[in-house]
Design an enzyme around this catalytic site. Structure first.
Site, PDB file in Angstrom:
ATOM      1  N   HIS A 154       0.837  -1.210   0.000  1.00 54.40           N
ATOM      2  CA  HIS A 154       0.000   0.000   0.000  1.00 54.40           C
ATOM      3  C   HIS A 154       0.869   1.257   0.000  1.00 54.40           C
ATOM      4  CE1 HIS A 154      -3.328   2.716   1.125  1.00 54.40           C
ATOM      5  NE2 HIS A 154      -2.429   3.285   1.913  1.00 54.40           N
ATOM      6  N   GLU A 155       1.881   1.282   0.855  1.00 51.46           N
ATOM      7  CA  GLU A 155       2.764   2.449   0.900  1.00 51.46           C
ATOM      8  C   GLU A 155       3.538   2.605  -0.405  1.00 51.46           C
ATOM      9  OE1 GLU A 155       2.298   4.571   3.096  1.00 51.46           O
ATOM     10  OE2 GLU A 155       1.058   3.284   4.361  1.00 51.46           O
ATOM     11  N   HIS A 190       1.653   4.632  -2.849  1.00 47.86           N
ATOM     12  CA  HIS A 190       1.829   6.085  -2.759  1.00 47.86           C
ATOM     13  C   HIS A 190       3.092   6.529  -3.486  1.00 47.86           C
ATOM     14  CE1 HIS A 190      -1.568   6.725  -0.214  1.00 47.86           C
ATOM     15  NE2 HIS A 190      -1.090   6.026   0.794  1.00 47.86           N
ATOM     16  N   HIS A 201       3.292   9.105  -6.635  1.00 51.23           N
ATOM     17  CA  HIS A 201       4.198  10.250  -6.684  1.00 51.23           C
ATOM     18  C   HIS A 201       5.020  10.230  -7.966  1.00 51.23           C
ATOM     19  CE1 HIS A 201       7.775  12.604  -4.825  1.00 51.23           C
ATOM     20  NE2 HIS A 201       6.930  13.427  -5.389  1.00 51.23           N
TER      21      HIS A 201
END
Length: 234
Positions: A101-102, A105, A109
């Site tokens: 999940h991280e 991100h 980006h």
């Protein structure tokens, strides 16, 4: 004027708090359950994160170990992906799901995902708004006429910025989870049944963001109700 001895709008605050508490308890329970389920691949959260980043052509993000439980996050400012004590070195399906999940991100980006950029731009305004809104409104309640309306409306506007931040956060988090599930499904890092467990973990985590947004909306509604009469009178 406020009637603190009989202010039914406090029920909105209580409702928001209960929603957040329930969502937090749910994610902790689900994460704890699937933290006991070890992945067949035996890779740690750190190893999974690095593999996912490289699969997406991202080599300038550093995966680091941070303290805490479920404090995992991606920092676009210095391009670090922080994994907590229960994720960094764990080989559980829950840990791999959170790490993925991280990574979602980080991919957002790198790809210039618009909602992530909007959320980043809202951070300073939202932080200031959530802090300054109530003081401005309280000052406005002790004033009269145009000046009072100016303070009250400015306070509500600033708090609305904090609410908007919470709302914009929702697609950012949902998209990161969607990216995580897809990469885990297509990479073979987890078995199908393990991906199903990850979906449960990330689904529970998503509820915390929905609860946070709902709580903020209820607080904004309370502000509007409490100041509505004063604004009409002035």
């Amino acid at each position: 004027m406020f009637y603190y001895y009989y202010d039914w709008t406090y029920l909105l605050v209580v409702a928001g708090a209960l929603i957040c508490i329930a969502a937090s308890a749910r994610v902790k329970s689900v994460f704890a359950r699937y933290s006991q389920v070890q992945s067949h691949a035996g890779m740690t959260g750190r190893e999974a994160a690095e593999q996912i980043l490289h699969r997406n052509g991202i080599y300038d993000v550093q995966v680091i170990h941070i303290r805490g439980n479920l404090t995992d996050h991606y920092n676009p400012g210095n391009k670090t992906l922080g994994l907590s004590d229960t994720v960094y070195g764990s080989t559980s399906v829950a840990a791999i799901g959170v790490a993925a999940h991280e990574c979602g991100h980080a991919v957002q980006h790198a790809r210039g995902y618009a909602p992530l950029r909007i959320r980043g731009a809202l951070v300073p305004v939202a932080n200031f708004g959530s802090t300054a809104a109530w003081p401005l409104i309280i000052v406005g309640l002790f004033l009269n006429g145009e000046t009072a309306l100016l303070f009250i409306n400015l306070g509500i506007l600033l708090f609305s910025a904090a609410v908007l931040f919470q709302i914009v956060t929702l697609p950012v988090e949902f998209n990161a989870s969607s990216r995580a599930v897809k990469v885990l499904e297509h990479s073979g890092m987890l078995y199908p049944e393990e991906v199903g467990s990850v979906k449960k973990v990330l689904g529970a985590a998503a509820l915390t963001y929905v609860a946070g947004a709902a709580s903020m909306v209820l607080q904004l509604l309370r502000l509007i109700i409490l100041t509505g009469g004063r604004r009409r009178n002035d």
